[in-house]
Design a protein around this motif. Structure first.
Motif, PDB file in Angstrom:
ATOM      1  N   PRO A 159       0.807  -1.223   0.000  1.00  0.00           N
ATOM      2  CA  PRO A 159       0.000   0.000   0.000  1.00  0.00           C
ATOM      3  C   PRO A 159       0.839   1.271   0.000  1.00  0.00           C
ATOM      4  CG  PRO A 159       0.089  -0.896   2.213  1.00  0.00           C
ATOM      5  CD  PRO A 159       0.807  -1.887   1.324  1.00  0.00           C
ATOM      6  N   ILE A 160       2.132   1.139   0.262  1.00  0.00           N
ATOM      7  CA  ILE A 160       3.016   2.298   0.365  1.00  0.00           C
ATOM      8  C   ILE A 160       3.663   2.631  -0.973  1.00  0.00           C
ATOM      9  CG2 ILE A 160       5.092   3.204   1.492  1.00  0.00           C
ATOM     10  CD1 ILE A 160       4.487   1.398   3.851  1.00  0.00           C
ATOM     11  N   LEU A 161       3.950   1.610  -1.777  1.00  0.00           N
ATOM     12  CA  LEU A 161       4.756   1.798  -2.985  1.00  0.00           C
ATOM     13  C   LEU A 161       4.045   1.280  -4.233  1.00  0.00           C
ATOM     14  CD1 LEU A 161       8.135   0.570  -1.428  1.00  0.00           C
ATOM     15  CD2 LEU A 161       7.473   2.946  -1.869  1.00  0.00           C
ATOM     16  N   PRO A 162       2.851   1.736  -4.521  1.00  0.00           N
ATOM     17  CA  PRO A 162       2.163   1.248  -5.727  1.00  0.00           C
ATOM     18  C   PRO A 162       2.914   1.657  -6.991  1.00  0.00           C
ATOM     19  CG  PRO A 162       1.031   3.167  -4.831  1.00  0.00           C
ATOM     20  CD  PRO A 162       2.064   2.770  -3.817  1.00  0.00           C
ATOM     21  N   GLY A 163       3.168   0.676  -7.850  1.00  0.00           N
ATOM     22  CA  GLY A 163       3.822   0.952  -9.120  1.00  0.00           C
ATOM     23  C   GLY A 163       5.298   1.253  -9.035  1.00  0.00           C
ATOM     24  N   ALA A 164       5.911   1.065  -7.865  1.00  0.00           N
ATOM     25  CA  ALA A 164       7.318   1.434  -7.702  1.00  0.00           C
ATOM     26  C   ALA A 164       8.232   0.613  -8.602  1.00  0.00           C
ATOM     27  CB  ALA A 164       7.737   1.271  -6.243  1.00  0.00           C
ATOM     28  N   GLY A 165       7.928  -0.669  -8.778  1.00  0.00           N
ATOM     29  CA  GLY A 165       8.772  -1.521  -9.610  1.00  0.00           C
ATOM     30  C   GLY A 165       8.823  -1.035 -11.050  1.00  0.00           C
ATOM     31  N   LYS A 166       7.669  -0.651 -11.587  1.00  0.00           N
ATOM     32  CA  LYS A 166       7.621  -0.164 -12.974  1.00  0.00           C
ATOM     33  C   LYS A 166       8.383   1.158 -13.114  1.00  0.00           C
ATOM     34  CE  LYS A 166       3.260  -2.365 -14.306  1.00  0.00           C
ATOM     35  NZ  LYS A 166       1.864  -2.129 -14.784  1.00  0.00           N
ATOM     36  N   LYS A 167       8.217   2.050 -12.143  1.00  0.00           N
ATOM     37  CA  LYS A 167       8.915   3.336 -12.200  1.00  0.00           C
ATOM     38  C   LYS A 167      10.427   3.131 -12.139  1.00  0.00           C
ATOM     39  CE  LYS A 167       5.113   5.649  -9.803  1.00  0.00           C
ATOM     40  NZ  LYS A 167       4.699   6.302  -8.522  1.00  0.00           N
ATOM     41  N   LEU A 168      10.854   2.247 -11.249  1.00  0.00           N
ATOM     42  CA  LEU A 168      12.286   1.995 -11.119  1.00  0.00           C
ATOM     43  C   LEU A 168      12.842   1.365 -12.385  1.00  0.00           C
ATOM     44  CD1 LEU A 168      14.861   1.972  -9.429  1.00  0.00           C
ATOM     45  CD2 LEU A 168      14.110  -0.224  -8.447  1.00  0.00           C
ATOM     46  N   THR A 169      12.137   0.379 -12.932  1.00  0.00           N
ATOM     47  CA  THR A 169      12.585  -0.280 -14.153  1.00  0.00           C
ATOM     48  C   THR A 169      12.745   0.720 -15.285  1.00  0.00           C
ATOM     49  OG1 THR A 169      11.557  -2.384 -13.548  1.00  0.00           O
ATOM     50  CG2 THR A 169      12.001  -2.029 -15.882  1.00  0.00           C
ATOM     51  N   ALA A 170      11.782   1.592 -15.462  1.00  0.00           N
ATOM     52  CA  ALA A 170      11.845   2.572 -16.541  1.00  0.00           C
ATOM     53  C   ALA A 170      13.058   3.479 -16.394  1.00  0.00           C
ATOM     54  CB  ALA A 170      10.562   3.398 -16.574  1.00  0.00           C
ATOM     55  N   THR A 171      13.335   3.891 -15.181  1.00  0.00           N
ATOM     56  CA  THR A 171      14.492   4.768 -14.952  1.00  0.00           C
ATOM     57  C   THR A 171      15.798   4.040 -15.222  1.00  0.00           C
ATOM     58  OG1 THR A 171      13.300   6.068 -13.303  1.00  0.00           O
ATOM     59  CG2 THR A 171      15.699   6.153 -13.215  1.00  0.00           C
ATOM     60  N   LEU A 172      15.923   2.824 -14.742  1.00  0.00           N
ATOM     61  CA  LEU A 172      17.164   2.068 -14.935  1.00  0.00           C
ATOM     62  C   LEU A 172      17.384   1.744 -16.409  1.00  0.00           C
ATOM     63  CD1 LEU A 172      16.968  -0.300 -11.834  1.00  0.00           C
ATOM     64  CD2 LEU A 172      18.264   1.823 -12.077  1.00  0.00           C
ATOM     65  N   GLU A 173      16.310   1.488 -17.129  1.00  0.00           N
ATOM     66  CA  GLU A 173      16.445   1.241 -18.566  1.00  0.00           C
ATOM     67  C   GLU A 173      16.906   2.499 -19.295  1.00  0.00           C
ATOM     68  OE1 GLU A 173      12.703  -0.363 -19.797  1.00  0.00           O
ATOM     69  OE2 GLU A 173      13.215  -2.408 -19.162  1.00  0.00           O
ATOM     70  N   ARG A 174      16.360   3.656 -18.933  1.00  0.00           N
ATOM     71  CA  ARG A 174      16.783   4.909 -19.555  1.00  0.00           C
ATOM     72  C   ARG A 174      18.260   5.186 -19.310  1.00  0.00           C
ATOM     73  NH1 ARG A 174      11.838   6.937 -17.654  1.00  0.00           N
ATOM     74  NH2 ARG A 174      12.855   7.873 -15.836  1.00  0.00           N
ATOM     75  N   GLN A 175      18.724   4.820 -18.117  1.00  0.00           N
ATOM     76  CA  GLN A 175      20.097   5.137 -17.747  1.00  0.00           C
ATOM     77  C   GLN A 175      21.085   4.024 -18.085  1.00  0.00           C
ATOM     78  OE1 GLN A 175      20.843   7.073 -14.108  1.00  0.00           O
ATOM     79  NE2 GLN A 175      18.983   8.268 -14.130  1.00  0.00           N
ATOM     80  N   GLY A 176      20.589   2.914 -18.586  1.00  0.00           N
ATOM     81  CA  GLY A 176      21.473   1.822 -18.964  1.00  0.00           C
ATOM     82  C   GLY A 176      22.120   1.115 -17.790  1.00  0.00           C
ATOM     83  N   VAL A 177      21.446   1.102 -16.651  1.00  0.00           N
ATOM     84  CA  VAL A 177      21.968   0.435 -15.456  1.00  0.00           C
ATOM     85  C   VAL A 177      21.552  -1.036 -15.485  1.00  0.00           C
ATOM     86  CG1 VAL A 177      21.885   0.335 -12.937  1.00  0.00           C
ATOM     87  CG2 VAL A 177      21.876   2.555 -14.106  1.00  0.00           C
ATOM     88  N   PRO A 178      22.484  -1.969 -15.345  1.00  0.00           N
ATOM     89  CA  PRO A 178      22.099  -3.390 -15.257  1.00  0.00           C
ATOM     90  C   PRO A 178      21.136  -3.593 -14.088  1.00  0.00           C
ATOM     91  CG  PRO A 178      24.470  -3.175 -15.563  1.00  0.00           C
ATOM     92  CD  PRO A 178      23.958  -1.801 -15.283  1.00  0.00           C
ATOM     93  N   HIS A 179      20.069  -4.333 -14.340  1.00  0.00           N
ATOM     94  CA  HIS A 179      19.064  -4.434 -13.289  1.00  0.00           C
ATOM     95  C   HIS A 179      18.240  -5.708 -13.423  1.00  0.00           C
ATOM     96  CE1 HIS A 179      16.973  -2.554 -16.693  1.00  0.00           C
ATOM     97  NE2 HIS A 179      15.864  -3.122 -16.225  1.00  0.00           N
ATOM     98  N   ASP A 180      17.620  -6.062 -12.307  1.00  0.00           N
ATOM     99  CA  ASP A 180      16.644  -7.144 -12.226  1.00  0.00           C
ATOM    100  C   ASP A 180      15.605  -6.681 -11.212  1.00  0.00           C
ATOM    101  OD1 ASP A 180      15.118  -9.376 -11.672  1.00  0.00           O
ATOM    102  OD2 ASP A 180      16.804 -10.690 -11.178  1.00  0.00           O
ATOM    103  N   VAL A 181      14.459  -6.236 -11.691  1.00  0.00           N
ATOM    104  CA  VAL A 181      13.403  -5.703 -10.832  1.00  0.00           C
ATOM    105  C   VAL A 181      12.181  -6.602 -10.937  1.00  0.00           C
ATOM    106  CG1 VAL A 181      11.923  -3.733 -10.306  1.00  0.00           C
ATOM    107  CG2 VAL A 181      14.256  -3.354 -11.154  1.00  0.00           C
ATOM    108  N   GLU A 182      11.694  -7.064  -9.801  1.00  0.00           N
ATOM    109  CA  GLU A 182      10.547  -7.975  -9.789  1.00  0.00           C
ATOM    110  C   GLU A 182       9.502  -7.471  -8.798  1.00  0.00           C
ATOM    111  OE1 GLU A 182       8.329 -11.164 -11.041  1.00  0.00           O
ATOM    112  OE2 GLU A 182      10.378 -10.792 -11.729  1.00  0.00           O
ATOM    113  N   THR A 183       8.249  -7.502  -9.221  1.00  0.00           N
ATOM    114  CA  THR A 183       7.130  -7.201  -8.333  1.00  0.00           C
ATOM    115  C   THR A 183       6.324  -8.482  -8.150  1.00  0.00           C
ATOM    116  OG1 THR A 183       7.024  -4.894  -9.054  1.00  0.00           O
ATOM    117  CG2 THR A 183       5.078  -5.802  -7.968  1.00  0.00           C
TER     118      THR A 183
END
Length: 233
Positions: A159-183
């Motif tokens: 209830p605190i972080l709705p949609g946080a995974g999608k927002k983080l993924t989009a930012t990391l993709e824009r910046q080219g940061v290696p990532h693994d984000v799962e919700t």
């Protein structure tokens, strides 16, 4: 469980240090506790990380005065991405790197409040970051500029972080940061933490603060696999 002092620019802070079997050298992990502090749950996680082959160090961000006195300042430092708590965590990183059984590669892991720190610290000289349901720093693109590889885990019922995974993924993709984000479906906030039992426990479960055994196991599997890839020197 070994207790140590970590020297920081503002004086020493207490911490828990756990080592794996064998001479090493092993990668290091700074563990950032949640708002409840260095609870038995966090201490157990530190031991588990060590059992998986890492030198694990969890500084007590409340060690200068206790939870009630220190918590407001720690949260202020989290939101500002600077201050005593940030200096304490960077000192913990440096303490690990100074140990003869540490390889010099150091990651940061955090939960809730600590997950926010794990994200905020990702551009500050760590080799990998594993935030669990961490508050996203703002502004996100600026805060994560130059971030290390990030493996992040969220709960779909949080209830605190709705949609946080999608927002983080989009930012990391824009910046080219290696990532693994799962919700993870079926769980909310704190799904890898065993929260203290008490009168509020049923309500916490209803609003999405509950341990999820299956999801927690998969999240840790991803974290250790990610660390194996990014902490090898």
């Amino acid at each position: 469980m070994p207790e140590v002092n970590v020297d920081t620019p503002d004086g020493p802070v207490s911490a828990v240090l756990e080592r794996p079997d064998g001479d090493g050298p092993h990668p290091g992990v700074v563990v950032v506790h949640d708002a409840l502090g260095l609870s038995p749950d966090i201490r157990g996680i530190v031991r588990d990380i060590a059992d998986h082959g890492y030198v694990a160090l969890a500084p007590d961000l409340y060690s200068r005065g206790g939870t009630a006195r220190c918590m407001p300042g720690v949260f202020r430092d989290l939101l500002g991405r600077r201050g005593r708590a940030v200096s304490d965590l960077l000192a913990a990183r440096d303490h690990l790197r100074s140990l003869p059984d540490c390889s010099g590669a150091v990651a940061v892991v955090g939960f809730c409040m600590g997950g926010g720190f794990a994200l905020a610290l990702s551009p500050m000289g760590f080799d990998a970051s594993a935030p669990f349901y961490g508050v996203l720093p703002r502004p996100l693109d600026e805060a994560l500029s130059g971030a290390c590889p990030i493996v992040a885990s969220f709960g779909a019922r949080d209830p605190i972080l709705p949609g946080a995974g999608k927002k983080l993924t989009a930012t990391l993709e824009r910046q080219g940061v290696p990532h693994d984000v799962e919700t993870y479906s079926g769980v909310g906030h704190s799904f890898v933490n065993h929260l203290p039992a008490g009168p509020a426990a049923p309500l916490l479960r209803v609003v999405g603060f509950n341990y999820g055994e299956e999801q927690a196991a998969d999240a840790w599997r991803r974290v250790y696999s990610f660390f194996d890839e990014h902490l090898t020197r």
